[in-house]
Motif scaffolding. Structure first.
Motif, PDB file in Angstrom:
ATOM      1  N   ARG A 173       0.834  -1.215   0.000  1.00 43.92           N
ATOM      2  CA  ARG A 173       0.000   0.000   0.000  1.00 43.92           C
ATOM      3  C   ARG A 173       0.864   1.259   0.000  1.00 43.92           C
ATOM      4  NH1 ARG A 173      -4.910   0.027  -0.210  1.00 43.92           N
ATOM      5  NH2 ARG A 173      -5.817  -2.031  -0.166  1.00 43.92           N
ATOM      6  N   HIS A 174       0.372   2.258  -0.727  1.00 39.93           N
ATOM      7  CA  HIS A 174       1.097   3.530  -0.812  1.00 39.93           C
ATOM      8  C   HIS A 174       0.070   4.640  -0.968  1.00 39.93           C
ATOM      9  CE1 HIS A 174       4.684   5.889  -1.488  1.00 39.93           C
ATOM     10  NE2 HIS A 174       4.208   6.369  -2.622  1.00 39.93           N
ATOM     11  N   ALA A 175       0.348   5.817  -0.403  1.00 42.08           N
ATOM     12  CA  ALA A 175      -0.605   6.938  -0.495  1.00 42.08           C
ATOM     13  C   ALA A 175      -0.336   7.730  -1.773  1.00 42.08           C
ATOM     14  CB  ALA A 175      -0.463   7.844   0.725  1.00 42.08           C
ATOM     15  N   VAL A 176      -1.364   7.842  -2.611  1.00 48.57           N
ATOM     16  CA  VAL A 176      -1.214   8.549  -3.884  1.00 48.57           C
ATOM     17  C   VAL A 176      -2.375   9.530  -4.081  1.00 48.57           C
ATOM     18  CG1 VAL A 176      -0.093   6.548  -4.960  1.00 48.57           C
ATOM     19  CG2 VAL A 176      -2.555   6.869  -5.255  1.00 48.57           C
ATOM     20  N   CYS A 177      -2.185  10.477  -4.979  1.00 56.17           N
ATOM     21  CA  CYS A 177      -3.331  11.280  -5.442  1.00 56.17           C
ATOM     22  C   CYS A 177      -3.102  11.632  -6.895  1.00 56.17           C
ATOM     23  CB  CYS A 177      -3.529  12.529  -4.590  1.00 56.17           C
ATOM     24  SG  CYS A 177      -2.355  13.838  -4.891  1.00 56.17           S
ATOM     25  N   GLY A 178      -4.165  11.993  -7.581  1.00 59.17           N
ATOM     26  CA  GLY A 178      -4.063  12.375  -8.986  1.00 59.17           C
ATOM     27  C   GLY A 178      -3.594  13.821  -9.113  1.00 59.17           C
ATOM     28  N   PHE A 179      -3.005  14.150 -10.275  1.00 55.66           N
ATOM     29  CA  PHE A 179      -2.448  15.491 -10.460  1.00 55.66           C
ATOM     30  C   PHE A 179      -3.529  16.569 -10.441  1.00 55.66           C
ATOM     31  CE2 PHE A 179      -2.512  13.158 -14.521  1.00 55.66           C
ATOM     32  CZ  PHE A 179      -3.504  13.856 -15.206  1.00 55.66           C
ATOM     33  N   ARG A 180      -4.730  16.267 -10.940  1.00 57.09           N
ATOM     34  CA  ARG A 180      -5.784  17.288 -10.988  1.00 57.09           C
ATOM     35  C   ARG A 180      -6.191  17.708  -9.575  1.00 57.09           C
ATOM     36  NH1 ARG A 180      -9.122  18.898 -14.863  1.00 57.09           N
ATOM     37  NH2 ARG A 180      -8.393  17.211 -16.180  1.00 57.09           N
ATOM     38  N   ASP A 219      -4.391  -2.557  -7.374  1.00 60.29           N
ATOM     39  CA  ASP A 219      -5.583  -1.691  -7.449  1.00 60.29           C
ATOM     40  C   ASP A 219      -5.508  -0.797  -8.692  1.00 60.29           C
ATOM     41  OD1 ASP A 219      -6.475  -2.610  -4.976  1.00 60.29           O
ATOM     42  OD2 ASP A 219      -5.546  -0.946  -3.867  1.00 60.29           O
ATOM     43  N   LEU A 220      -4.336  -0.193  -8.894  1.00 57.38           N
ATOM     44  CA  LEU A 220      -4.198   0.740 -10.022  1.00 57.38           C
ATOM     45  C   LEU A 220      -4.287   0.000 -11.356  1.00 57.38           C
ATOM     46  CD1 LEU A 220      -1.373   3.058  -8.612  1.00 57.38           C
ATOM     47  CD2 LEU A 220      -3.803   3.552  -8.770  1.00 57.38           C
ATOM     48  N   ALA A 243      -9.492   5.206  -7.764  1.00 59.40           N
ATOM     49  CA  ALA A 243      -8.302   4.996  -8.597  1.00 59.40           C
ATOM     50  C   ALA A 243      -8.689   5.070 -10.072  1.00 59.40           C
ATOM     51  CB  ALA A 243      -7.686   3.639  -8.276  1.00 59.40           C
ATOM     52  N   GLU A 244      -9.914   4.679 -10.384  1.00 59.05           N
ATOM     53  CA  GLU A 244     -10.389   4.730 -11.772  1.00 59.05           C
ATOM     54  C   GLU A 244     -10.390   6.174 -12.282  1.00 59.05           C
ATOM     55  OE1 GLU A 244     -11.817   2.941  -9.404  1.00 59.05           O
ATOM     56  OE2 GLU A 244     -11.625   0.900 -10.190  1.00 59.05           O
ATOM     57  N   ALA A 245     -10.791   7.119 -11.390  1.00 55.17           N
ATOM     58  CA  ALA A 245     -10.823   8.529 -11.795  1.00 55.17           C
ATOM     59  C   ALA A 245      -9.411   9.018 -12.141  1.00 55.17           C
ATOM     60  CB  ALA A 245     -11.423   9.380 -10.673  1.00 55.17           C
ATOM     61  N   ILE A 246      -8.415   8.565 -11.379  1.00 59.05           N
ATOM     62  CA  ILE A 246      -7.026   8.974 -11.656  1.00 59.05           C
ATOM     63  C   ILE A 246      -6.595   8.433 -13.026  1.00 59.05           C
ATOM     64  CG2 ILE A 246      -4.635   8.718 -10.922  1.00 59.05           C
ATOM     65  CD1 ILE A 246      -5.581   8.617  -8.031  1.00 59.05           C
TER      66      ILE A 246
END
Ligand SMILES: NC(=O)c1ccc[n+]([C@@H]2O[C@H](COP(=O)([O-])OP(=O)(O)OC[C@H]3O[C@@H](n4cnc5c(N)ncnc54)[C@H](O)[C@@H]3O)[C@@H](O)[C@H]2O)c1
Length: 543
Positions: free
Chosen positions: A217-224, A260-261, A313-316
């Protein structure tokens, strides 16, 4: 307003600049909205070929380790400075002295340049790498920072420096502690690089072997989301941060695995067979090192200040396809939670609340609404809407407008484009308990009628009634108070116009589009503090 972005030729600097130009105006010092007059991109590397050709943008090549150059950059009072220039983690481990010089001395040079001017607002990109090894569980804003890299150490030191410069009134500092922002469009190095590669490589049709454990597991976010949050943090009224000696906060993120991604990419594309093949050959030592990085950053404080997170994750993945690859690779219609501009801010068995923001020139992906929804608008602007297989139609929305969509009996599939002049900002309150239809669903049980008469409560005015909900408005003047006995089983409070309050919605600075869900009949009291801002709320009674 003049804006400086250091590290302006980098991944986030370029995206931030693009968004600022689209928005065209920002709220700055004294909470005044000002047109963006100039954006200076400052960086030590070669300018990338696709920099914006906008008369408001200037490019300056230079080095933040040079104090004189920093002084020349901050050449006006009331500037907004986004400090993104940095030596990154891999390079920092390879060259301690450079990391120290750029990340610590360079940041101090820039802060001193801001200090020499009045009214500088200083937004700093810190990192989840500040946390390092720690007890299992989410990384909290309140935890001790024990970084395990020199990069993380420099970011942690900068956080403390900024708190102190802010305490002394040298500048108005605000620190965003970032998760790993994905996907980067170019191949990059560093331990978290696999979290970009798993999306990017498969979508570019390239086979890739990833050396990180697929279940880590890792904490991520999308650029937008990240760029939106940097801008939101920059524009928060000073009153929203008043009273806190800590200017640093975790940005909202998703805690995901590479698997997941990988699944998310497959879910949003039209033809998964065309994706590049991803294989996993985990290196245990590398994975063990990465497992000491941020894996689940708690962003309660940031969310309470109106910062948002990706809905899925789908939105990213879908956003990356549309921005960097080719939108035609996407399935023709995405679900609401897969649309990258719909940010889920509240979810329970009765409703889902999405915050939607769409700057001028930008448009959503074609998406499906399955549930009945109330829409609350927060800006005056012009938009265009397009239903599936139809043409775009002009529309205009105004601040304070409320609309209702009966989508359960007939799903709405559409996309929205903002023409301007302002960001289209709305809350989409979707009633999940209503009879949602599957795709192409036929007519079902008719929507229920209101079961009771609306109660008469002093101060509350009924302004909209639909089968699933009633909407009331409540205004409390600056310095005034309100209290009432609320007989509702379930209610949602939405802030239309914010103010500093105490009472039943907490002791805080409420901002437009903040939401609070409450269950059961209750007595609620509210006091509006200060003599300047009045409070306007909507109360949604769920029927
Ligand atoms: N992208 C992420 O996942 C992530 C995660 C956590 C924190 N951050 C932070 O966000 C910021 C921006 O990240 P990014 O992904 O855009 O990085 P990036 O590497 O793409 O951009 C950083 C830019 O800084 C410039 N730079 C480096 N040293 C400089 C110097 N001495 N003077 C002037 N410019 C210099 C580089 O040339 C580069 O263009 C950084 O501070 C980074 O530490 C990013």
């Amino acid at each position: 307003m003049k804006i400086l972005i250091t590290g302006g030729f980098g991944f986030l600097g370029q995206r931030l600049c693009k968004r600022i130009l689209e928005i065209g105006e920002l709220v700055g010092v004294n909470d005044e909205t000002c047109a963006v007059s100039r954006v200076v991109l400052f960086d030590c590397s070669q300018p990338p070929p696709d920099l914006p050709t906008d008369s408001r943008v200037t490019f300056t090549k230079g080095d933040i380790t040079d104090a004189g150059q920093c002084k020349n950059l901050v050449d006006e009072d009331n500037m907004l400075v986004f400090h993104l220039a940095s030596v990154m983690s891999g390079q920092g481990e390879a060259d301690f002295d450079l990391c120290w010089k750029v990340n610590l001395e360079g940041t101090r040079n820039l802060m001193e340049a801001c200090r020499a001017r009045k009214g500088s607002r200083f937004i700093f990109a810190s990192s989840g790498a500040c946390y390092g090894e720690r007890a299992p569980g989410p990384e909290l804003d309140s935890m001790k920072l024990l970084p395990q890299t020199s990069y993380g150490m420099t970011k942690a030191c900068c956080e403390l420096m900024i708190n102190d410069y802010a305490r002394r009134g040298f500048l108005d500092g605000r620190v965003a502690r970032l998760p790993t922002v994905i996907p980067r469009p170019d191949i990059n190095s560093g331990l978290p690089a696999a979290f970009s590669a798993v999306i990017r490589e498969s979508l570019f049709g390239r086979d890739a072997t990833l050396v990180v454990r697929p279940d880590l597991r890792h904490a991520v976010c999308g650029f937008r989301v990240l760029v939106r949050n940097l801008l939101h943090l920059a524009q928060l009224p000073e009153a929203a941060l008043a009273g806190s000696s800590d200017r640093c906060m975790n940005m909202p993120s998703l805690s995901v695995t590479l698997l997941d991604l990988h699944q998310a990419v497959k879910k949003v594309v039209r033809d998964p067979a065309k994706l590049g093949r991803i294989t996993f050959e985990p290196d245990e030592a590398l994975s063990a090192k990465l497992s000491t990085f941020h894996n689940d950053m708690d962003a309660t404080r940031a969310r309470s200040l109106g910062l948002v997170g990706d809905s899925s994750a789908e939105a990213i993945a879908a956003d990356f396809v549309a921005e960097y690859v080719d939108e035609s690779l996407l399935k023709p219609v995405v679900e609401l939670e897969e649309e990258p501009r719909h940010w889920l801010t509240l979810s329970n068995p009765y409703l889902r609340v999405f915050r939607v923001e769409n700057p001028p020139g930008d448009q959503t992906l074609m998406h499906r609404h399955r549930g009945n929804s109330l829409y609350f608008f927060f800006e005056n602007t012009r938009t265009q809407g397009q239903k599936l297989s139809e043409a775009f139609l002009d529309d205009a929305v105004s601040c304070g407008e409320i609309r209702y969509g009966d989508h359960a009996s007939c799903n709405l599939v559409h996309r929205i484009r903002t023409k301007g002049p302002r960001v289209m900002c709305c809350l989409d309150v979707e009633f999940t308990a209503s009879d949602c239809k599957p795709e192409g669903g036929s007519e079902g049980p008719d929507a229920k009628r209101a079961r009771t008469e609306p109660p008469a409560i002093a101060g509350l005015s009924l302004i909209k009634e639909r089968p699933t909900a009633r909407v009331y408005s409540l205004e409390v003047p600056a310095g005034g108070s309100w209290q009432g006995a609320l007989p509702f089983e379930r209610m949602l409070w939405i802030v239309h116009r914010g103010a500093r309050v105490s009472g039943g919605l907490g002791d805080s600075f409420l901002q437009p589009a903040d939401v609070f869900f409450r269950e059961g009949p209750q007595q609620l009291s509210l006091e509006v503090l200060g003599g300047q801002r009045s409070l306007a709320l909507w109360l949604v009674e769920l029927l």
